[in-house]
Scaffold this motif. Structure first.
Motif, short mmCIF file in Angstrom:
data_model
loop_
_atom_site.label_atom_id
_atom_site.label_comp_id
_atom_site.label_asym_id
_atom_site.label_seq_id
_atom_site.Cartn_x
_atom_site.Cartn_y
_atom_site.Cartn_z
N PRO A 90 -2.68 -2.41 4.07
CA PRO A 90 -1.46 -2.50 3.29
C PRO A 90 -1.23 -3.93 2.78
O PRO A 90 -1.46 -4.90 3.50
CB PRO A 90 -0.37 -2.08 4.28
N THR A 91 -0.85 -4.05 1.53
CA THR A 91 -0.59 -5.34 0.91
C THR A 91 0.83 -5.32 0.35
O THR A 91 1.16 -4.46 -0.47
CB THR A 91 -1.59 -5.60 -0.23
N THR A 92 1.62 -6.25 0.80
CA THR A 92 3.01 -6.31 0.33
C THR A 92 3.10 -7.18 -0.92
O THR A 92 2.18 -7.94 -1.25
CB THR A 92 3.92 -6.90 1.41
N ALA A 93 4.22 -7.10 -1.59
CA ALA A 93 4.47 -7.96 -2.76
C ALA A 93 4.44 -9.43 -2.35
O ALA A 93 3.97 -10.29 -3.09
CB ALA A 93 5.80 -7.61 -3.40
N GLU A 94 4.90 -9.72 -1.14
CA GLU A 94 4.86 -11.10 -0.62
C GLU A 94 3.42 -11.56 -0.42
O GLU A 94 3.08 -12.70 -0.72
CB GLU A 94 5.65 -11.19 0.69
N ASP A 95 2.55 -10.67 0.08
CA ASP A 95 1.12 -11.00 0.22
C ASP A 95 0.53 -11.40 -1.13
O ASP A 95 -0.18 -12.40 -1.24
CB ASP A 95 0.34 -9.81 0.78
#
Length: 71
Positions: free
Chosen positions: A19-24
């Protein structure tokens, strides 16, 4: 090359398994803008990043190979 099928049953689903968040994404883009690429570094800068004795433990090329330059 063939497989016994176990690798096909264990396919990676990037959305589920990584999973990749917008923050990542924001942080990675900022780092990419701040950090130079390997090809932009001088020999001295690359040597400073390597642990002491790394080249002796695993030489990057055979000793008989002639040196070359991309310049």
């Amino acid at each position: 090359m063939s497989s016994d099928g176990s690798s096909d049953r264990a396919l990676v689903d990037l959305d589920r398994d990584l999973p990749t968040t917008a923050e990542d994404v924001r942080v990675l883009r900022a780092l990419r803008a701040q950090v130079p690429g390997w090809l932009d570094l001088s020999y001295e800068q690359i040597a400073a990043l390597l642990p002491a004795g790394a080249a002796a433990r695993r030489p990057p090329a055979p000793a008989s190979r002639r040196p070359f330059s991309l310049e």
